[in-house]
Design an enzyme around this catalytic site. Structure first.
Site, PDB file in Angstrom:
ATOM      1  N   ASP A   1      12.666  10.954  -4.730  1.00  0.00           N
ATOM      2  CA  ASP A   1      11.279  10.757  -4.315  1.00  0.00           C
ATOM      3  C   ASP A   1      11.171  10.804  -2.800  1.00  0.00           C
ATOM      4  OD1 ASP A   1      12.688   8.317  -4.121  1.00  0.00           O
ATOM      5  OD2 ASP A   1      10.831   7.167  -4.141  1.00  0.00           O
TER       6      ASP A   1
ATOM      7  N   GLU B   1      15.617   3.730  -1.176  1.00  0.00           N
ATOM      8  CA  GLU B   1      15.232   4.161  -2.512  1.00  0.00           C
ATOM      9  C   GLU B   1      15.916   5.496  -2.828  1.00  0.00           C
ATOM     10  OE1 GLU B   1      11.147   3.458  -3.244  1.00  0.00           O
ATOM     11  OE2 GLU B   1      11.140   4.414  -5.197  1.00  0.00           O
TER      12      GLU B   1
ATOM     13  N   TRP C   1       6.144   9.994 -16.617  1.00  0.00           N
ATOM     14  CA  TRP C   1       7.466   9.969 -15.977  1.00  0.00           C
ATOM     15  C   TRP C   1       8.497  10.445 -17.009  1.00  0.00           C
ATOM     16  CZ3 TRP C   1       3.556   8.418 -13.295  1.00  0.00           C
ATOM     17  CH2 TRP C   1       3.664   8.272 -11.919  1.00  0.00           C
TER      18      TRP C   1
ATOM     19  N   GLU D   1       3.678  10.559   0.897  1.00  0.00           N
ATOM     20  CA  GLU D   1       3.573   9.873  -0.394  1.00  0.00           C
ATOM     21  C   GLU D   1       2.124   9.455  -0.680  1.00  0.00           C
ATOM     22  OE1 GLU D   1       5.771   6.216  -0.429  1.00  0.00           O
ATOM     23  OE2 GLU D   1       5.883   6.179  -2.618  1.00  0.00           O
TER      24      GLU D   1
HETATM   25  C1  RAM Z   1       7.589   4.820  -5.948  1.00  0.00           C
HETATM   26  C2  RAM Z   1       7.529   6.227  -5.464  1.00  0.00           C
HETATM   27  C3  RAM Z   1       7.919   7.218  -6.513  1.00  0.00           C
HETATM   28  C4  RAM Z   1       7.164   6.954  -7.788  1.00  0.00           C
HETATM   29  C5  RAM Z   1       7.379   5.536  -8.228  1.00  0.00           C
HETATM   30  C6  RAM Z   1       6.597   5.176  -9.458  1.00  0.00           C
HETATM   31  O1  RAM Z   1       8.881   4.369  -5.953  1.00  0.00           O
HETATM   32  O2  RAM Z   1       6.214   6.502  -5.066  1.00  0.00           O
HETATM   33  O3  RAM Z   1       7.637   8.488  -6.041  1.00  0.00           O
HETATM   34  O4  RAM Z   1       7.548   7.841  -8.788  1.00  0.00           O
HETATM   35  O5  RAM Z   1       7.026   4.650  -7.208  1.00  0.00           O
END
Ligand code: RAM
Length: 916
Positions: free
Chosen positions: A465, A471, A539, A750
């Site tokens: 991501d 992360e 997802w 994002e």
């Molecule tokens: C965050 C990021 C990621 C997303 C999740 C649900 O960690 O935005 O891209 O897929 O949330």
């Protein structure tokens, strides 16, 4: 020059594929012909174990077929650790025969993991707990009796490793062995080291770091997700001129010591003390008497697989654009581009100089260095100089996401010296670039560059991501929304093939798909959603959407077959969730993540979770049914068709009023309903109209999040509202794609408002400036705006669809180019004062269906000649949309011209195409 020529032969998508364990490789080739409308009539493939093909082990003879991709090897069983050569010859429908192509090769590694002889070894004190230990160095010497004709190393690590032979670093790969679901699948790499060896004494060295295996991963600061002990496994196979072989393996005879890398972490960077270097440590003659013994580690072999993905490499070097002295007194380098990789320093430094580099993506409103969005990731590289000579250094086992680099410890250097002393090394999976998009609006071209940079920065062995904060995980939703765009920009077949196998490996027994692949979140109770399974609609659907996209883009039917059980398990999981078999109306979901209609302090948009979950459920069942058709599973075709009908009925009962209004008044609800074909006829027209109204009434601004955004323009264009889609794309005030561009972004953010119009940030806690999800608009730019698409009745662009939608005068040109499995496709248009032109390129062995919208038969010309007389152009017909024609291979460079007919209303009605 022969009239028919072969080029770019590939085996499993790659040329010179070194070290595969694929037992039935597939071949592909591209054909060049000056003559238009050329198709392959027959092929012949030879495979041999010697480059002169004197004794082919497989010869197909002339085989009548138009297959020129994904052609399977059907010769005798392949042997491990063997190089095979292949060449191809083709005939076309005009009776012409090509010469043999130039010979290509691929080489097998271990076809059976039981062939490994080496032992996993670990430095004896190496039991990493929560604190990362210094990077280990391991070494041993060995003697070779004479010169060698060939030599290979097969190696991997529990951790990250790199190899040295006689003092030289082996290969150009970084972050090996890559990241997989290590418990199930652990990649090893193959290196050709013939040139590194010499007769007599030689030495091997290995550096071994934590990386993804033992290092810290995830935002909860936990390390050791896969194990607490680093280990390495290596075999060197040497072949002498007389044909005899010798092997050098990792075993307890190796010695180990700590090296100059005192700390290394994926998120946190590296600490390197050059004073602790041990010169000559990977060479013969080095005194390792005070090095420790290593011990054999009890790690399995059965999960070992040969490298599947493109390796991570340094693919570009950037030079800093300027030095910035910030208001708060920091000295920064500006790379001019938000990039992912590492900084290399190349400077004279006096002994003991302690240099600290910190990495950040953006500056704050005051122009100061900002690291808040990194959360706990340090992204900090420290270097302590030893003094003698030039310090040439870049971190070994870490990567950073950054545009700005804060430099501490070099106050004596002036700006010019700083600019000259550093470079930025861009790192990512070294996929082949395949796509280009450009148009007459430079802002859109910048958006396209941002999409590509987002892909580069986040395709570091897994589709992550983000590349900067604590992360950097393989979020399934992000991968699913972006895969089609990704497959335009780069050749991603090996990349997603590998990741999908990890997805299948990490899929739970109940069929649910973890949030991230490789799945490290389940290991920690702190990540559990109060007793819920860590899975979410849109997802988990990556399990279905991604293999299908690979099948469409590359014709990879094998992958589809391999993933079929995983796809099915996901759908069957969903079926068990709802309180009605055909609705998914329970459990946790991310919903329309980060949509702008979310409630205050929520990340989850306003679109009902059950609507999103059920519409994706329908989409996945539809794809599963289509996959069953491809794979010839007739009973399942019936089963899933029936299931789809029931889901659609349930959807309508639940979410569509009897009068045909969609009960959820959000953009995303309308987008998904249309995209997944959940309403028909008048209801469909009404849903499209109301979506258009929602956008227009919002002054051509979107409110969609991760789930709705990727399809927004697609459904508008497909339902007669293309002009609205174009206006959304060209919108440059917040929120929009061009808003971040207008703020100087060089990657995709994002959040739509990562930096707000007043210069403040969205909160620190989740604000990446390099997140490809919203870059999924790239798909529409290629397919709709430039008009380069496929007709899905055939895969891999065998049947090309060229259908530029133009831009109502808002753009004067757009063009796209794609290096497809058959060769380069191009669609390039201009429009000025109602005059339209189109140039196309169609590869040999494919056909294109071309739509010239607003054109009339009889008025079309190519190079001034009526189109009817042009070689390569086949059947033509006129419809309300314009003229449809078919074209065979060739470059229609000389422009096809026409004047637009005014019939926009008719065109809109005609383009209300039915999906489903
Ligand atoms: C965050 C990021 C990621 C997303 C999740 C649900 O960690 O935005 O891209 O897929 O949330």
């Amino acid at each position: 020059m022969s009239e028919l020529e072969l080029e770019q032969l590939v085996c499993e998508y790659r040329t010179e594929l070194l070290g595969t364990d694929c037992v039935i490789p597939r071949f592909g080739w591209k054909i060049r012909s000056e003559k238009r409308n050329t198709r392959q009539q027959a092929y012949r493939i030879q495979v041999a174990d010697a480059a002169d093909f004197s004794r082919p082990i497989w010869d197909t003879g002339r085989t009548e077929s138009d297959y020129s991709i994904q052609v399977e090897y059907e010769g005798p069983a392949l042997l491990s650790r063997t190089r095979y050569y292949y060449r191809v010859q083709v005939w076309d429908q005009f009776g012409r025969q090509s010469q043999w192509s130039a010979a290509e090769w691929w080489e097998t590694a271990f076809l059976d993991s039981r062939e490994w002889q080496a032992s996993w070894i670990t430095p004896s004190d190496d039991t990493t707990g929560t604190v990362s230990l210094p990077v280990s160095m391991l070494r041993r010497t060995f003697r070779l009796k004479t010169a060698v004709t060939s030599a290979r190393i097969y190696a991997t690590a529990a951790g990250l490793y790199e190899i040295y032979l006689n003092g030289s670093r082996v290969g150009e790969e970084w972050l090996t062995p890559g990241w997989t679901s290590y418990q199930h699948r652990h990649q090893y790499q193959t290196y050709d080291v013939t040139e590194y060896l010499c007769e007599g004494s030689n030495a091997l060295g290995i550096q071994l770091a934590d990386g993804w295996y033992t290092g810290r991963l995830g935002w909860d600061k936990q390390s050791g997700h896969y194990g607490k002990q680093r280990a390495v496994l290596l075999e060197l196979h040497v072949r002498y001129e007389d044909g005899s072989e010798e092997t050098v393996c990792t075993d307890a005879s190796w010695k180990a010591a700590e090296g100059p890398i005192l700390f290394s972490g994926i998120y946190d960077g590296e600490l390197y003390d050059a004073r602790k270097e041990q010169p000559g440590w990977s060479e013969d003659g080095f005194d390792d008497l005070d090095w420790q013994e290593t011990i054999v580690a009890k790690l399995p072999y059965s999960q070992l697989v040969a490298q599947e993905n493109w390796p991570v490499r340094v693919t570009e070097i950037l030079t800093p654009q300027q030095v910035i002295h910030t208001p708060s007194g920091d000295t920064l380098l500006d790379m001019g581009q938000n990039m992912v990789g590492r900084v290399r320093l190349n400077l004279h430094l006096s002994a003991g100089t302690h240099l600290i580099l910190q990495h950040a993506e953006v500056l704050d409103r005051e122009g100061n260095f900002y690291t808040g969005n990194l959360r706990s990731a340090k992204q900090r590289v420290e270097y302590i100089a030893k003094g003698a000579g030039v310090a040439n250094f870049a971190s070994f086992f870490s990567f950073q996401g950054f545009r700005y680099v804060k430099i501490e410890g070099l106050s004596e250097l002036n700006d010019t010296q700083l600019l000259q002393g550093f470079t930025g090394e861009v790192m990512h999976s070294a996929m082949e670039p395949t796509g280009q998009f450009q148009c007459s609006d430079e802002r859109i071209n910048q958006l396209q560059r941002n999409i590509v940079w987002g892909q580069r920065g986040n395709f570091i062995d897994v589709p992550t991501d983000c590349p900067q904060r604590d992360e950097r995980l393989g979020w399934t939703g992000d991968a699913q929304v972006f895969i089609r765009t990704a497959a335009f920009n780069y050749q991603v077949a090996p990349f997603f093939g590998k990741w999908l196998r990890d997805l299948e490996a990490d899929q739970r027994l109940d069929g649910s798909v973890p949030f991230v692949i490789p799945n490290i979140l389940d290991n920690n109770a702190a990540n559990a959603n109060e007793g819920q399974t860590n899975t979410s609609a849109a997802w988990g659907d990556a399990a279905v959407i991604c293999p299908w996209t690979q099948y469409l883009c590359y014709g990879d039917e094998r992958l589809l077959g391999e993933q079929y059980d995983s796809m099915k398990a996901w759908v069957e999981y969903i079926r068990r969730q709802g309180d009605n078999e055909y609705l998914w109306n329970t459990g946790f979901h991310f919903g329309d993540w980060l949509a702008l209609d979310a409630k205050e302090n929520s990340y989850i948009g306003a679109t009902p979770l059950e609507l999103i979950a059920t519409s994706f459920y329908a989409n996945s069942v539809r794809i599963l049914r289509d996959a069953a058709v491809v794979l010839g599973k007739s009973p399942e075709v019936r089963h899933y068709s029936d299931m789809l009908n029931r889901i659609v009925e349930a959807f309508r009962r639940e979410f569509v009023t009897p009068a045909g209004r969609l009960a959820a008044p959000t953009q995303t609800a309308h987008v998904l309903t249309l995209m997944f074909g959940l309403v028909e006829g008048q209801d469909r027209e009404r849903t499209a109209r109301e979506l258009n109204d929602l956008v227009v009434n919002n002054k051509y601004h979107l409110t969609t999040g991760f789930v709705g955004t990727p399809y927004l323009c697609l459904v508008l264009s497909d339902h007669g509202y293309h002009d609205t889609a174009v206006q959304l794309l060209l919108q440059d005030n917040y929120p929009s794609w061009l808003y971040s561009v207008s703020q100087g972004a060089t990657t995709i953010w994002e959040h739509w408002d990562g930096i707000k119009p007043d210069g403040t940030f969205w909160s620190d806690d989740m604000n990446s400036y390099n997140h490809y999800a919203y870059g999924a608009i790239g798909d529409w730019m290629y397919r709709y705006l430039a008009g380069l698409d496929m007709d899905e009745t055939e895969t891999a662009y065998k049947m090309i669809r060229i259908y530029p939608r133009f831009a109502g005068g808002r753009l004067t040109s757009a063009s796209a180019r794609l290096e497809s499995p058959y060769g380069a496709i191009e669609s390039s248009w201009t429009e000025e004062e109602g005059r339209r032109t189109l140039e196309v390129q169609i590869p040999v062995n494919t056909t294109a269906r071309i739509t010239l919208s607003g054109a009339k038969l009889g008025r079309l010309t190519e190079s001034g000649n009526p189109l009817t007389d042009v070689e390569g152009i086949g059947a033509m017909e006129e419809s309300v949309e314009g003229v449809q024609l078919t074209a065979g291979s060739g470059t229609y460079r000389s422009l096809i011209r026409w004047r637009v007919q005014k019939c926009s209303l008719l065109v809109r009605l005609a383009s209300m195409k039915r999906i489903g």
